[in-house]
Design a protein around this motif. Structure first.
Motif, mmCIF file in Angstrom:
data_model
loop_
_atom_site.group_PDB
_atom_site.id
_atom_site.type_symbol
_atom_site.label_atom_id
_atom_site.label_comp_id
_atom_site.label_asym_id
_atom_site.label_seq_id
_atom_site.Cartn_x
_atom_site.Cartn_y
_atom_site.Cartn_z
ATOM 1 N N HIS A 52 37.220 33.132 98.655
ATOM 2 C CA HIS A 52 38.151 32.604 97.655
ATOM 3 C C HIS A 52 39.106 31.644 98.354
ATOM 4 C CE1 HIS A 52 40.871 32.277 94.289
ATOM 5 N NE2 HIS A 52 41.867 32.559 95.103
ATOM 6 N N THR A 54 42.599 29.590 98.117
ATOM 7 C CA THR A 54 43.874 29.481 97.424
ATOM 8 C C THR A 54 44.599 28.238 97.916
ATOM 9 O OG1 THR A 54 44.078 31.879 97.203
ATOM 10 C CG2 THR A 54 46.099 30.566 96.976
ATOM 11 N N ALA A 130 33.679 23.634 80.247
ATOM 12 C CA ALA A 130 35.077 23.209 80.277
ATOM 13 C C ALA A 130 35.453 22.550 78.955
ATOM 14 C CB ALA A 130 35.314 22.237 81.431
ATOM 15 N N CYS A 149 40.697 24.555 79.464
ATOM 16 C CA CYS A 149 40.185 25.885 79.813
ATOM 17 C C CYS A 149 38.805 25.726 80.440
ATOM 18 C CB CYS A 149 40.143 26.815 78.605
ATOM 19 S SG CYS A 149 38.887 26.410 77.387
ATOM 20 N N ARG A 150 38.425 26.717 81.241
ATOM 21 C CA ARG A 150 37.175 26.656 82.000
ATOM 22 C C ARG A 150 36.647 28.079 82.140
ATOM 23 N NH1 ARG A 150 38.294 24.206 87.708
ATOM 24 N NH2 ARG A 150 39.119 26.318 87.995
ATOM 25 N N PRO A 239 44.217 24.523 86.723
ATOM 26 C CA PRO A 239 42.793 24.275 87.031
ATOM 27 C C PRO A 239 42.429 22.789 86.939
ATOM 28 C CG PRO A 239 43.009 26.181 85.610
ATOM 29 C CD PRO A 239 44.359 25.533 85.664
ATOM 30 N N TRP A 240 43.074 22.070 86.021
ATOM 31 C CA TRP A 240 42.796 20.635 85.892
ATOM 32 C C TRP A 240 43.215 19.911 87.173
ATOM 33 C CZ3 TRP A 240 44.467 15.713 86.179
ATOM 34 C CH2 TRP A 240 43.767 14.728 85.473
ATOM 35 N N GLU A 242 43.532 21.196 90.159
ATOM 36 C CA GLU A 242 42.674 21.600 91.266
ATOM 37 C C GLU A 242 41.444 20.693 91.352
ATOM 38 O OE1 GLU A 242 41.641 25.664 90.851
ATOM 39 O OE2 GLU A 242 43.678 26.418 91.188
ATOM 40 N N GLU A 243 40.818 20.446 90.201
ATOM 41 C CA GLU A 243 39.650 19.566 90.189
ATOM 42 C C GLU A 243 40.039 18.122 90.507
ATOM 43 O OE1 GLU A 243 37.104 19.766 86.846
ATOM 44 O OE2 GLU A 243 36.900 21.957 86.891
ATOM 45 N N ARG A 258 32.391 21.192 90.935
ATOM 46 C CA ARG A 258 33.704 21.555 90.414
ATOM 47 C C ARG A 258 34.372 20.352 89.755
ATOM 48 N NH1 ARG A 258 35.371 26.452 91.457
ATOM 49 N NH2 ARG A 258 37.523 25.939 90.952
ATOM 50 N N LEU A 261 36.197 20.021 84.268
ATOM 51 C CA LEU A 261 37.316 19.533 83.468
ATOM 52 C C LEU A 261 37.445 18.018 83.570
ATOM 53 C CD1 LEU A 261 39.922 22.334 84.258
ATOM 54 C CD2 LEU A 261 38.852 21.878 82.041
#
Length: 299
Positions: A52, A54, A130, A149-150, A239-240, A242-243, A258, A261
């Protein structure tokens, strides 16, 4: 006094912690294991475990005051600030959107009901499906990503339960693979499966007004809006972002990893002309006898 050493020509097997078990036996040279072998075996098994990642930024270093964070960031060269302050790596041959987040991020606010809106989907199963919602300030020509959302391995029925809460009237843009028939859907195209569960799917897949579906044209439209201040994203859509930070090219090609989104957002920008106003706003206008089409100049 007895010896703890093994007989000549043999060795003692060690457990994974490098310890000798209570009962040791003689083994052949072909079966010889050292402590390094045991440790390497442990390392290989550990490498197979799920990882994972972070992401943490300087804003998560709460022992610094906002003023100290600003001073630290300003001390970095401009081209290194996002990498050093936000941990955004330099990948492949470069980011697709080389834009500072400060240019596109905005705090969430209550969207005016008269702003046209549009939903956009990117289908997936093993890689996440997504969805995003775009709101369009037609007066300033600014697009806002207000929801995202994903989720992986969710059927159209499950996703529809979530997305209908955004408004059953909301029209949805979707990609060309939405015409693909699936075994799970008993030969029914994906877009029709979503429509059957109550989503207001557009009649045709995402495309520009001239019928083209160029990925690069869609990316350039997004980049142009970002650089000119006409594309904003609510700061709560983690999350948006992050991508966005990891979206890059390798050898000149878009890396489709990945990017769910990002793809959904691109479909929405391509079909922005299909955005509509919340019908509740039109009901209010009918009472006053004033009905207008805010997209009249764009149709």
């Amino acid at each position: 006094m007895t010896s703890d050493l093994p007989p000549s020509g043999g060795d003692v097997r060690q457990d994974r912690g490098g310890r000798c078990p209570a009962s040791a036996k003689k083994i052949s040279p072909k079966q010889h294991h050292t402590s390094d072998d045991c440790q390497n075996d442990s390392s290989r098994k550990a490498a197979q475990m799920t990882r994972h990642v972070t992401f943490m930024t300087i804003d998560d270093a709460e022992h610094y005051t906002p003023q100290q964070r600003a001073e630290i960031i300003s001390a970095y060269p401009a081209h290194e600030r996002e990498a050093r302050a936000k941990g955004i790596p330099v990948l492949g041959s470069g980011r697709i959107f080389p834009v500072a987040e400060e240019l596109i991020v905005c705090e969430p606010f209550r969207l005016p009901r008269y702003w046209p809106r549009l939903g956009a989907l990117d289908f997936g199963w093993d890689h996440p499906s997504a969805a995003v919602e775009l709101a369009w300030d037609t007066e300033a020509d600014v697009v806002y990503v207000s929801k995202a959302c994903r989720a992986s391995q969710q059927t159209p029925a499950m996703q529809a339960l979530t997305l209908k809460l955004w408004g059953e009237w909301l029209p949805w843009a979707w990609p060309r693979d939405g015409r693909r028939e699936t075994l799970e859907g008993a030969g029914v195209a994906l877009a029709k499966q979503y429509a059957a569960h109550g989503l207001n799917m557009l009649s045709s897949h995402a495309q520009f007004a001239d019928g083209s579906v160029s990925v690069e044209a869609g990316l350039m439209e997004m980049l142009d809006r970002m650089q000119s201040g006409r594309f904003k994203v609510f700061s709560t859509l983690l999350p948006w972002f992050e991508e966005f930070r990891l979206y890059h090219r390798k050898d000149g090609q878009v890396v489709k990893l990945r990017d769910d989104l990002m793809a959904a957002t691109r479909y929405g920008v391509m079909m922005l002309r299909e955005a509509v106003v919340d019908p509740a706003e039109f009901r209010t206008l009918r009472k006053s006898g004033k009905i207008s089409d805010p997209l009249e100049d764009y149709r």
